[in-house]
Structure formats: C-alpha cells, structure tokens
Design an enzyme around this catalytic site. Structure first.
Site, mmCIF file in Angstrom:
data_model
loop_
_atom_site.group_PDB
_atom_site.id
_atom_site.type_symbol
_atom_site.label_atom_id
_atom_site.label_comp_id
_atom_site.label_asym_id
_atom_site.label_seq_id
_atom_site.Cartn_x
_atom_site.Cartn_y
_atom_site.Cartn_z
ATOM 1 N N ASN A 114 18.492 -35.163 -21.985
ATOM 2 C CA ASN A 114 18.170 -34.140 -22.988
ATOM 3 C C ASN A 114 19.146 -34.096 -24.169
ATOM 4 O OD1 ASN A 114 19.890 -33.160 -20.936
ATOM 5 N ND2 ASN A 114 19.445 -31.056 -21.466
ATOM 6 N N GLY A 187 22.559 -34.092 -14.397
ATOM 7 C CA GLY A 187 21.125 -34.240 -14.175
ATOM 8 C C GLY A 187 20.590 -33.139 -13.290
ATOM 9 N N SER A 188 19.497 -33.440 -12.624
ATOM 10 C CA SER A 188 18.809 -32.410 -11.841
ATOM 11 C C SER A 188 19.474 -32.201 -10.475
ATOM 12 C CB SER A 188 17.353 -32.829 -11.639
ATOM 13 O OG SER A 188 17.320 -34.041 -10.924
ATOM 14 N N GLU A 209 27.039 -31.975 -12.640
ATOM 15 C CA GLU A 209 26.630 -31.005 -13.669
ATOM 16 C C GLU A 209 25.119 -30.889 -13.577
ATOM 17 O OE1 GLU A 209 28.581 -29.259 -15.713
ATOM 18 O OE2 GLU A 209 30.483 -30.191 -15.182
ATOM 19 N N CYS A 243 20.046 -27.543 -20.649
ATOM 20 C CA CYS A 243 20.357 -27.065 -19.288
ATOM 21 C C CYS A 243 20.800 -25.609 -19.276
ATOM 22 C CB CYS A 243 21.428 -27.948 -18.665
ATOM 23 S SG CYS A 243 22.923 -28.030 -19.648
ATOM 24 N N GLU A 331 13.296 -24.652 -12.655
ATOM 25 C CA GLU A 331 13.823 -24.632 -14.028
ATOM 26 C C GLU A 331 12.717 -25.054 -14.993
ATOM 27 O OE1 GLU A 331 16.980 -27.440 -14.339
ATOM 28 O OE2 GLU A 331 17.514 -26.878 -16.368
HETATM 29 P P1 NAD Z 1 17.611 -36.535 -13.584
HETATM 30 O O1 NAD Z 1 18.285 -35.996 -12.395
HETATM 31 O O2 NAD Z 1 16.178 -36.939 -13.434
HETATM 32 O O3 NAD Z 1 18.359 -37.831 -14.146
HETATM 33 C C1 NAD Z 1 19.750 -37.875 -14.376
HETATM 34 C C2 NAD Z 1 20.273 -39.275 -14.123
HETATM 35 O O4 NAD Z 1 19.964 -39.662 -12.791
HETATM 36 C C3 NAD Z 1 19.665 -40.330 -15.021
HETATM 37 O O5 NAD Z 1 20.723 -41.204 -15.431
HETATM 38 C C4 NAD Z 1 18.672 -41.051 -14.136
HETATM 39 O O6 NAD Z 1 18.542 -42.416 -14.452
HETATM 40 C C5 NAD Z 1 19.284 -40.919 -12.750
HETATM 41 N N1 NAD Z 1 18.279 -40.838 -11.692
HETATM 42 C C6 NAD Z 1 17.046 -40.245 -11.744
HETATM 43 N N2 NAD Z 1 16.433 -40.338 -10.531
HETATM 44 C C7 NAD Z 1 17.298 -40.989 -9.701
HETATM 45 C C8 NAD Z 1 17.247 -41.381 -8.332
HETATM 46 N N3 NAD Z 1 16.188 -41.114 -7.564
HETATM 47 N N4 NAD Z 1 18.312 -42.023 -7.828
HETATM 48 C C9 NAD Z 1 19.394 -42.292 -8.570
HETATM 49 N N5 NAD Z 1 19.489 -41.937 -9.883
HETATM 50 C C10 NAD Z 1 18.464 -41.310 -10.443
HETATM 51 O O7 NAD Z 1 17.812 -35.439 -14.717
HETATM 52 P P2 NAD Z 1 17.223 -35.418 -16.172
HETATM 53 O O8 NAD Z 1 15.740 -35.252 -16.087
HETATM 54 O O9 NAD Z 1 17.761 -36.540 -16.969
HETATM 55 O O10 NAD Z 1 17.873 -34.079 -16.762
HETATM 56 C C11 NAD Z 1 17.325 -32.832 -16.545
HETATM 57 C C12 NAD Z 1 18.119 -32.039 -15.557
HETATM 58 O O11 NAD Z 1 19.501 -32.160 -15.830
HETATM 59 C C13 NAD Z 1 17.841 -30.558 -15.622
HETATM 60 O O12 NAD Z 1 17.816 -30.022 -14.329
HETATM 61 C C14 NAD Z 1 19.003 -30.010 -16.395
HETATM 62 O O13 NAD Z 1 19.278 -28.651 -16.170
HETATM 63 C C15 NAD Z 1 20.100 -30.877 -15.933
HETATM 64 N N6 NAD Z 1 21.160 -30.918 -16.913
HETATM 65 C C16 NAD Z 1 22.371 -30.379 -16.608
HETATM 66 C C17 NAD Z 1 23.374 -30.371 -17.546
HETATM 67 C C18 NAD Z 1 24.718 -29.781 -17.265
HETATM 68 O O14 NAD Z 1 25.601 -29.979 -18.088
HETATM 69 N N7 NAD Z 1 24.923 -29.084 -16.171
HETATM 70 C C19 NAD Z 1 23.138 -30.938 -18.800
HETATM 71 C C20 NAD Z 1 21.898 -31.475 -19.067
HETATM 72 C C21 NAD Z 1 20.920 -31.482 -18.119
#
Ligand code: NAD
Length: 454
Positions: A114, A187-188, A209, A243, A331
């Site tokens: 994002n 990420g998530s 995070e 996020c 979320e």
């Molecule tokens: P995501 O968890 O889908 O992906 C994050 C990372 O994980 C990416 O690099 C992706 O390639 C990798 N990934 C995805 N699926 C995977 C798997 N099965 N195995 C290993 N790696 C995998 O998250 P997203 O969709 O990129 O981001 C959205 C989420 O991130 C939301 O929940 C948001 O709140 C959170 N977020 C948190 C912060 C923070 O600072 N706390 C900041 C931004 C986003």
C-alpha cells in the site's frame, strides 16, 4: 530458488565488520538518499502506473518520509551507536557496567503494497543505521514500483550489503527457509503468522507490522466540522488503503446526524478524483471485489458507487452498521467508512474490545476524563487524540502494533533499536578481589555476603 548463496555472501561481508564502522553506514545512508533523489521521476511514474498514485501523495506519504528518516539517522547515528554506561553494584566493585548496541547481522525486510516505497525503505534505513546487511523483498502487487526499487537499488549498492529480491509467495516461501538474523515484516496478520512460524524454526527475532480495525471515537463535545475534516483526510488518503486509516467510527448518538452531514460536506469539498491528485485506484481486482461486497445499498449514507474498469470506488459512508455486519468482520482497507453510534463511553469501549487489538485508535473529545479512560482501558498500537494518522509522522513516537496488530516498533531511534542487539558488559579491574564468593563457605562469609548484597 536457492537464495543461500547471496545470503552467504552477505554474512561473509557482515563478518568483515565493515558495516559496524559509522563512516560506512553514513556513506550508505547518503548513497540511498541520493539514489532516491536521482530517480524520483522513475519512482513517481511506476507507482502511478500501478495504482494511479499521484506525485503529490507519493512525495508526501512516501519520499518525504524516507528523506526525513535518513536525515534523522545521519544526525543521531553516533549517539544511538554509543555504548551506554549504567551503575554497578557493590558486589562488583571495583568495576563498571555498560551496554553496547551491535547490529543483528543479515536481515530480511518484507514490504506491503500500500505504500510500496516507504514501507520497504524506512525499515531498511533503520537496518543500515544499525549496521546490518539487508535483503529487501518488496510486495509484488504494485509490480512496477517493486521493479523500479529493485532496478535502482541493485545497480547502486554492493549486493553483499544490500540487495532487493523481487517475488511473490513462491519466492518469499523460499527466502523464509533460510536463516536470517532478524526478519522485519509489514503486511497482513495471517501472513504475519506464516512469517513468525518460519522465523521460529531458526529462532530468528521478528518485528511484525500488521493491520487491524482501527476505531475513531467521537464524543458530543467536539468541534464537529474539524473532526469530520481531519477524519475524511485520514480515511480517504491513498483511498483508504492505509494500515492506520480510521477503519470505523463510533460517534456519540446525540451528534450522529450532524457528524454524518459534516463528513459528507468534507468529502464533497475534497472532490476526490485521480486528476485532483487526491485519489488512487484500488490496487487490484481482488481487493476491488472484496470492497464492493461490503457496500450494503440499504446502509449507504453517502457514495456507494464504483467503476470496475477504472478500479475506482467513491468515498462511501455506511450508517446504522452493527458489529455483526460483514464490514465489521475484518480490516476494510479501502474507501468505505462505517459509522456506528454509542450512548455511553463504556458501551463504545466494550464494542472496541469485541475486536482484536487494533494498530491505531483515535479519540476525538474535549473531555479529559473520557480521553484518559480510553487511553487506559483500550489496548492498541498507537494513535492520536483529536486527530488521525498524523502520529505516523512523529519520528520520536515508536510505531507498531500490539497483539494481532503486531510485534515490535520502528521509526527513528526505535528503528535503530529494532535492528540492534544490546550487549551487556561488566568490566572488572585487577585492583581487588574479595574472597567472599569462594569456598570454603563459612557462616561469617555468608553474614558479610548478605550485608553486601542486601
Ligand atoms: P500481505 O500480508 O498480503 O503481504 C505482505 C508481504 O507478504 C508481501 O511482501 C507478500 O509478497 C508476502 N506474502 C503474501 N502472502 C504470503 C505467503 N502466503 N507466504 C509468504 N509471504 C507472503 O499484506 P498486503 O496485502 O501487502 O498489505 C496489507 C496488510 O498489511 C493490511 O492488513 C495492512 O493493515 C497491513 N499493513 C500494516 C502496516 C504497518 O505498518 N503495521 C503497513 C501497511 C500495511
């Protein structure tokens, strides 16, 4: 895919101790800043092509934050890296005690889509400042932004020190099999758990995070217009794909109608459109479909319309939402804002506590008791009073979640600490050695020992 070789090379480079020298770290921080500066246009174009994020928003929410973090690190690096003296007990006199920060080693940083530049590079800046070598795996979803980052970083840095590896689940799964000295993941929550499990196999420390449903609570005594204005900006920035965006609103029933009208007024005033540089696309079809499913037409107070071809969902306010509605189950991460109401602050707190601990919480009130009650009783990563999202800009406020919204903190000094192990040292002198701790253990010795220790 075998990443062993590149990670081995990074370990070898780390073991030369070069990254532990402050001049080396300063040089690399400056290099990063100059690489980003020189390639700003490339970065602006890539992110625009991915999800139509404007130059204005990219500068404000990505590049300026990166520059500020580098500038702060350059000013503070000597202070943060210094060993810290602490007092020494009588039992170890004459002697001194101190704590030395040391870099963890070879680290993996994984970014979310994002804010593809800032969420990847701010942890990298902290890792460079601490003296680590770095593998960065940006999110594959904004693929042009990931390619732009990889392109400019990989041709400017020694891969033994800092290397970007692009890829999705397959590549990340392979990377996570390798032992790192620290993993920093954004990420998530579900993927955070996968990362945590993979790290546990190697006893690798993690910073996670993650996300969550961040509430905004509004009491009847607020300045309604200013509250709505601030919340509209915070929610629709990056089209709600933030996020720490306010996920849902809890407003005191007495002012609900006036507050809804103020939200609508400010959405209309902002005139959210890609060409106005204040709106982006939904990042992909999967997220678009997920978001559209949340729009229950009978609950739409404002907006609710969308365009599949352009992946645009207009700012949408839902009202009369209950905790059991679909939109309250996970979320939102998009431009849909459910407004719920409450009659007592206890009721609002109970509602928030039915959900997992959020990443952020925002309290809009002039009532000190209410503010203190919420800050004391609700657990969340961080937040703001009478504003939303802006706490992220404060470099002296460590940023991170709690419970399902994350583990660990970064930004400014907290980032340096995240990539450092603090080594505790007791240094003795040869001047004196009491015989009290040595056998034979006599009752007289025990008496003196107790006097010394207690
Ligand atoms: P995501 O968890 O889908 O992906 C994050 C990372 O994980 C990416 O690099 C992706 O390639 C990798 N990934 C995805 N699926 C995977 C798997 N099965 N195995 C290993 N790696 C995998 O998250 P997203 O969709 O990129 O981001 C959205 C989420 O991130 C939301 O929940 C948001 O709140 C959170 N977020 C948190 C912060 C923070 O600072 N706390 C900041 C931004 C986003």
């Amino acid at each position: 895919m075998d990443y062993q070789e590149i990670i081995q090379k990074q370990r070898h480079f780390f073991n030369t101790n070069v990254t532990k020298d402050i001049p080396f770290r300063v040089k690399e921080l400056k290099r990063l800043k100059s690489v980003i500066r020189k390639n700003e246009d490339l970065l602006y174009n890539a992110i625009y092509n991915d999800f139509k994020k404007s130059k204005y928003e990219t500068y404000v929410t990505e590049l300026s934050i990166i520059y500020h973090e580098i500038d702060l690190a350059l000013v503070k690096i000597k202070k943060w890296s210094r060993k810290k003296r602490v007092s020494t007990s009588l039992a170890n006199t004459p002697g001194k005690s101190y704590i030395i920060p040391e870099p963890y080693g070879t680290v993996l940083v994984m970014g979310a889509w994002n804010y593809p530049y800032q969420l990847s590079l701010v942890p990298v800046i902290a890792a460079i400042t601490a003296g680590c070598t770095i593998i960065l795996k940006p999110s594959e979803i904004p693929h042009q932004s990931a390619a732009a980052l990889s392109n400019i970083i990989n041709k400017s840095f020694d891969p033994c020190f800092f290397r970007v590896i692009e890829g999705g689940i397959k590549e990340t799964t392979a990377l996570l099999k390798v032992k790192f000295d620290k993993i920093f993941f954004t990420g998530s929550t579900p993927v955070g758990k996968i990362v945590y499990q993979a790290a546990a196999k190697h006893l690798t420390p993690v910073t996670l995070e993650l996300g969550g449903k961040s509430p905004a609570i509004i009491t009847k005594d607020v300045n309604i217009d200013m509250t709505a204005k601030r919340l509209v900006w915070a929610k629709f920035l990056n089209t709600g794909q933030t996020c720490i965006a306010p996920d849902y609103i809890l407003v005191e029933s007495e002012i609900k109608q006036a507050f809804l009208a103020a939200l609508k007024k400010h959405i209309d005033l902002q005139d959210y459109k890609i060409e106005n540089q204040n709106y982006t696309q939904i990042v992909n079809k999967k997220n678009f479909d997920r978001l559209v499913d949340y729009i229950d037409p009978i609950k739409v107070y404002h907006g609710g319309d969308y365009n599949i071809e352009d992946r645009i969902i207009h700012p949408t306010i839902l009202t009369d939402v209950t905790l059991s509605d679909n939109v309250m189950q996970e979320e939102i991460f998009g431009p849909i804002l459910p407004v719920l109401s409450f009659d007592s602050i206890e009721e609002a707190i109970a509602d928030i506590k039915t959900l997992s601990k959020p990443l952020s919480c925002y309290v809009f009130t002039k009532n000190k008791k209410v503010k203190n009650k919420i800050l004391k009783e609700v657990s969340f990563g961080g937040g703001a009073v009478n504003d939303a999202v802006m706490h992220f800009m404060e470099q002296n406020l460590p940023f991170g979640g709690v419970g399902d919204s994350g583990i660990g903190k970064y930004h400014g000094k907290a980032g340096f600490e995240t990539f450092s192990h603090y080594k505790s040292i007791l240094q003795k002198s040869f001047l004196l050695e009491l015989n009290l701790k040595y056998s034979p253990y006599t009752s007289t010795k025990l008496k003196w020992l107790k006097r010394l220790i207690e």
